[in-house]
Motif scaffolding. Structure first.
Motif, PDB file in Angstrom:
ATOM      1  N   ARG A  15      -4.602  12.279  -6.176  1.00  0.00           N
ATOM      2  CA  ARG A  15      -4.079  11.857  -4.969  1.00  0.00           C
ATOM      3  C   ARG A  15      -4.475  12.489  -3.961  1.00  0.00           C
ATOM      4  NH1 ARG A  15       2.212  12.507  -4.166  1.00  0.00           N
ATOM      5  NH2 ARG A  15       1.825  10.740  -2.666  1.00  0.00           N
ATOM      6  N   ARG A  16      -4.427  14.078  -4.038  1.00  0.00           N
ATOM      7  CA  ARG A  16      -4.618  15.084  -2.958  1.00  0.00           C
ATOM      8  C   ARG A  16      -5.866  14.415  -2.469  1.00  0.00           C
ATOM      9  NH1 ARG A  16      -0.354  16.501  -4.351  1.00  0.00           N
ATOM     10  NH2 ARG A  16       0.214  18.085  -5.557  1.00  0.00           N
ATOM     11  N   GLU A  19      -5.884   9.706  -1.963  1.00  0.00           N
ATOM     12  CA  GLU A  19      -4.849   9.015  -1.043  1.00  0.00           C
ATOM     13  C   GLU A  19      -5.249   9.162   0.365  1.00  0.00           C
ATOM     14  OE1 GLU A  19      -0.675   9.385  -2.489  1.00  0.00           O
ATOM     15  OE2 GLU A  19       0.110   8.629  -0.241  1.00  0.00           O
ATOM     16  N   PRO A  20      -5.843  10.063   0.928  1.00  0.00           N
ATOM     17  CA  PRO A  20      -6.281   9.764   2.258  1.00  0.00           C
ATOM     18  C   PRO A  20      -7.300   9.124   2.647  1.00  0.00           C
ATOM     19  CG  PRO A  20      -5.856  12.094   1.576  1.00  0.00           C
ATOM     20  CD  PRO A  20      -5.956  11.390   0.521  1.00  0.00           C
ATOM     21  N   GLY A  21      -7.919   8.067   1.513  1.00  0.00           N
ATOM     22  CA  GLY A  21      -8.858   7.284   1.700  1.00  0.00           C
ATOM     23  C   GLY A  21     -10.257   7.542   1.959  1.00  0.00           C
TER      24      GLY A  21
ATOM     25  N   PRO B  20      -9.721   3.405   6.214  1.00  0.00           N
ATOM     26  CA  PRO B  20      -9.527   4.881   6.456  1.00  0.00           C
ATOM     27  C   PRO B  20      -8.277   5.560   5.478  1.00  0.00           C
ATOM     28  CG  PRO B  20     -10.199   4.071   8.483  1.00  0.00           C
ATOM     29  CD  PRO B  20      -9.727   2.798   7.683  1.00  0.00           C
ATOM     30  N   GLY B  21      -7.421   4.689   5.275  1.00  0.00           N
ATOM     31  CA  GLY B  21      -6.396   5.307   4.379  1.00  0.00           C
ATOM     32  C   GLY B  21      -5.122   5.750   5.002  1.00  0.00           C
ATOM     33  N   HIS B 160      -2.517  10.820   7.115  1.00  0.00           N
ATOM     34  CA  HIS B 160      -3.081  10.292   5.782  1.00  0.00           C
ATOM     35  C   HIS B 160      -2.283  11.406   4.801  1.00  0.00           C
ATOM     36  CE1 HIS B 160      -6.393   7.846   7.598  1.00  0.00           C
ATOM     37  NE2 HIS B 160      -5.770   8.487   8.475  1.00  0.00           N
ATOM     38  N   TYR B 161      -1.824  10.842   3.811  1.00  0.00           N
ATOM     39  CA  TYR B 161      -0.866  11.826   2.972  1.00  0.00           C
ATOM     40  C   TYR B 161      -1.671  12.278   1.862  1.00  0.00           C
ATOM     41  CZ  TYR B 161       3.142  13.586   0.847  1.00  0.00           C
ATOM     42  OH  TYR B 161       3.967  14.347   0.170  1.00  0.00           O
ATOM     43  N   ARG B 162      -1.475  13.438   1.247  1.00  0.00           N
ATOM     44  CA  ARG B 162      -2.027  14.251   0.123  1.00  0.00           C
ATOM     45  C   ARG B 162      -1.138  14.399  -0.627  1.00  0.00           C
ATOM     46  NH1 ARG B 162      -7.323  15.579   1.160  1.00  0.00           N
ATOM     47  NH2 ARG B 162      -7.855  15.979   3.261  1.00  0.00           N
TER      48      ARG B 162
END
Lengths: 186, 186
Positions: A15-16, A19-21, B20-21, B160-162
């Motif tokens: 996810r690191r 998840e930011p896409g 873009p997440g 945007h979360y990591r």
């Protein structure tokens, strides 16, 4: 453009990077041929097992390659690879060998037959663990079975697609709010 | 923190903001109560109808609210809302009224009973159109039935979360590669 040396990375922590896409490159192999596609529609679905959901259009050459081989590699390209990312999206594996066409290095996977893309910052070897949503939603449920990440920088500049030819480039990273999170929510 | 004036936006183009997440805030309403949750696991699944897939943990108070009301609003917060985004993730709708607790404005939706979050840059009213994947994957398949987006800036700074308390902030947007795309791939 050089091949990035990568290290083993915990599969439960991909996810690191996902998840930011970011736009990712999906590499696959089937019946002696390899292919690459550009993909923007994906999401983290679980930590343990490490699940990723992704949409692959039926018309993509990779659709049948991933479906039949039951595997692929999700590679995270850095922003300097933008011209190749666009070129890969413009072309079909039916017509060209994309590794050759775009000067990318196919690095053997350790758990799946699909090759890693050497020039990418991170490569996640995946197995297709649930094909039941492909018919209805073109949704592939993948398990990350091995993760490889370049040692530095910790977080490279990545490409995030908005459609209409516009990319958002990842900006700065901040841990300034970290102290405000409840521990179980980190 | 002021309520942002928003305009109607084409539902088929919400990818501009979601692909873009970014971290989003999901608002919902059920039996006279409203709630908000922070969500990072989502993906675009289709343009027409405009489908979004998202993961809501069974333990989140919003899980049953969205499942039972069959609706929610996906709101895109800008980076200045980061402390509230973290606070919303830290707290449960079982214990607090999050609109009140975090000083956010519940704006009535036009198509669903769930309220929009006035302070967010964009709000997408969604109907739960497929609940069949909730049991296995906590996956909600939503259709965006109405989209509201602030007029400016065109693309605000988003979060945007990591994981591990680290946010990536969205960086610059570029159309410099647009001319290299094949028209049908834009």
């Amino acid at each position: 453009m050089k091949v990035r040396e990568k290290r083993d990375f915990p599969v439960g922590e991909v996810r690191r990077f996902l998840e930011p896409g970011p736009i990712v490159l999906v590499s696959s192999a089937w019946q002696g041929k390899a292919n690459i596609m550009t993909m923007g529609w994906h999401m983290v679905m679980e930590f343990e097992p490490s699940l990723i959901g992704c949409y692959i259009w039926t018309q993509n050459h990779s659709f049948e390659m991933v479906r039949r081989s039951k595997a692929c590699v999700i590679n995270v390209p850095t922003a300097d690879l933008a011209p190749k990312v666009v070129g890969i999206g413009n072309t079909s594996g039916r017509d060209v060998d994309k590794f050759s066409e775009f000067g990318l290095t196919a690095v053997p996977g350790t758990k799946v037959a699909a090759p890693l893309i050497g020039e990418c910052f991170a490569s996640f070897e995946c197995r297709l663990i649930d094909a039941s949503l492909i018919a209805k939603y073109s949704l592939f449920v993948l398990e990350v079975v091995k993760a490889h990440v370049a040692a530095s920088p910790k977080y490279p500049r990545t490409l995030h697609y908005r459609g209409d030819g516009v990319f958002m480039l990842s900006g700065t990273n901040t841990a300034r709010y970290r102290k405000h999170f409840k521990a179980q929510n980190l």
